[in-house]
Scaffold this motif. Structure first.
Motif, mmCIF file in Angstrom:
data_model
loop_
_atom_site.group_PDB
_atom_site.id
_atom_site.type_symbol
_atom_site.label_atom_id
_atom_site.label_comp_id
_atom_site.label_asym_id
_atom_site.label_seq_id
_atom_site.Cartn_x
_atom_site.Cartn_y
_atom_site.Cartn_z
ATOM 1 N N ALA A 116 0.810 -1.215 0.000
ATOM 2 C CA ALA A 116 0.000 0.000 0.000
ATOM 3 C C ALA A 116 0.846 1.269 0.000
ATOM 4 C CB ALA A 116 -0.930 -0.005 1.224
ATOM 5 N N ARG A 117 2.071 1.196 0.560
ATOM 6 C CA ARG A 117 2.970 2.345 0.655
ATOM 7 C C ARG A 117 2.242 3.581 1.165
ATOM 8 N NH1 ARG A 117 3.542 0.190 -4.103
ATOM 9 N NH2 ARG A 117 2.720 1.994 -5.227
ATOM 10 N N VAL B 25 6.206 -11.089 0.931
ATOM 11 C CA VAL B 25 6.144 -11.193 2.392
ATOM 12 C C VAL B 25 4.786 -11.732 2.830
ATOM 13 C CG1 VAL B 25 6.135 -9.865 4.549
ATOM 14 C CG2 VAL B 25 7.859 -9.387 2.796
ATOM 15 N N ILE B 26 3.724 -11.255 2.194
ATOM 16 C CA ILE B 26 2.376 -11.708 2.554
ATOM 17 C C ILE B 26 2.199 -13.192 2.260
ATOM 18 C CG2 ILE B 26 -0.076 -11.469 1.989
ATOM 19 C CD1 ILE B 26 0.534 -8.478 1.447
ATOM 20 N N SER C 198 5.858 -3.127 -3.992
ATOM 21 C CA SER C 198 4.635 -3.931 -4.020
ATOM 22 C C SER C 198 4.945 -5.409 -4.190
ATOM 23 C CB SER C 198 3.718 -3.456 -5.146
ATOM 24 O OG SER C 198 3.252 -2.153 -4.896
ATOM 25 N N LEU C 199 5.878 -5.715 -5.093
ATOM 26 C CA LEU C 199 6.257 -7.106 -5.298
ATOM 27 C C LEU C 199 6.887 -7.693 -4.037
ATOM 28 C CD1 LEU C 199 7.761 -6.880 -8.898
ATOM 29 C CD2 LEU C 199 5.529 -7.794 -8.219
ATOM 30 N N ALA D 286 -5.641 -8.428 -5.071
ATOM 31 C CA ALA D 286 -5.998 -7.076 -5.496
ATOM 32 C C ALA D 286 -4.861 -6.448 -6.294
ATOM 33 C CB ALA D 286 -6.324 -6.224 -4.274
ATOM 34 N N PHE D 287 -3.634 -6.718 -5.873
ATOM 35 C CA PHE D 287 -2.456 -6.213 -6.575
ATOM 36 C C PHE D 287 -2.401 -6.788 -7.992
ATOM 37 C CE2 PHE D 287 2.177 -7.021 -7.377
ATOM 38 C CZ PHE D 287 2.550 -5.710 -7.588
ATOM 39 N N VAL D 288 -2.646 -8.098 -8.111
ATOM 40 C CA VAL D 288 -2.610 -8.758 -9.420
ATOM 41 C C VAL D 288 -3.741 -8.256 -10.319
ATOM 42 C CG1 VAL D 288 -2.863 -10.975 -10.604
ATOM 43 C CG2 VAL D 288 -1.453 -10.808 -8.540
ATOM 44 N N TRP D 289 -4.963 -8.150 -9.766
ATOM 45 C CA TRP D 289 -6.096 -7.681 -10.576
ATOM 46 C C TRP D 289 -5.881 -6.243 -11.030
ATOM 47 C CZ3 TRP D 289 -6.791 -12.169 -11.309
ATOM 48 C CH2 TRP D 289 -7.396 -13.110 -10.490
ATOM 49 N N GLY D 290 -5.252 -5.437 -10.170
ATOM 50 C CA GLY D 290 -4.987 -4.051 -10.553
ATOM 51 C C GLY D 290 -4.077 -3.964 -11.765
#
Length: 202
Positions: free
Chosen positions: A49-50, A186-187, A180-181, A164-168
């Protein structure tokens, strides 16, 4: 009131509140590995999210009321997950989802009446798709909460951030960012840690 990154970061503290409230209300053990997994996941969310209040870069002033609202939502989300876990002993998943939907509709109706706008035909199709996807996700979440301890199940939910990151990137053309990567990695690592521990305990 808040940049999206700030709001997402605060909201995804919910699994921590789930683990804590489940320990207090349901007597579930707050295993160190669950707590560690939640902290690692939260760190990953911050990288994805930064948030402006941590990373600067011309950040807007933080709205105190906005932070308080999202923090309250995170605590209540964690509590809701704990209640779903508790209800598994008395109610079937579809019963829980039925009442969740009706109570949610009744609670949001006063806000909708103030500025109602009828959707376009395309809007109706999108709303239908959202409803079907949400229902399927809620069924999976409710069944998962019944099978796993609340803290474990909600920590696994952090994979939503990666999706959500991938869909974005795939559908909205969002730029790829190294932070983000890293956060996504980490997640995923924290989720695998929690899942492996759950399998050993099970």
């Amino acid at each position: 009131r808040l940049p999206l990154g700030d709001a997402v970061t605060v909201q995804y503290t919910a699994p921590v509140w789930t683990a804590l409230t489940a320990a207090l209300l349901l007597g579930e053990r707050l295993r160190p590995v669950i707590f560690l997994g939640a902290l690692l996941s939260l760190s990953g969310v911050v990288l994805v999210a930064r948030p402006a209040f941590l990373f600067g870069a011309g950040a807007q002033p933080i709205d105190g009321l906005g932070v308080a609202a999202v923090a309250t939502a995170a605590v209540l989300s964690g509590l809701a997950y704990t209640f779903v876990r508790k209800l598994r002993t008395t109610d079937r998943p579809m019963t829980i989802i039925f009442y969740l939907s009706w109570i949610g509709m009744a609670g949001s109706l006063p806000f909708a009446l103030g500025g109602w706008v009828w959707p376009s035909p395309t809007g109706w199709l999108l709303l239908l798709a959202i409803g079907l996807a949400t229902h399927a996700g809620q069924v999976g979440l409710t069944k998962g909460m019944a099978l796993l301890e609340a803290g474990t199940a909600s920590a696994i939910g952090y994979v939503q951030v990666v999706l959500a990151f991938v869909w974005g990137i795939a559908f909205l053309g969002d730029p790829v960012n190294a932070l983000s990567l890293t956060g996504a990695a980490v997640i995923v690592s924290s989720v695998l840690l929690v899942v492996r521990r759950a399998q050993r305990v099970g």
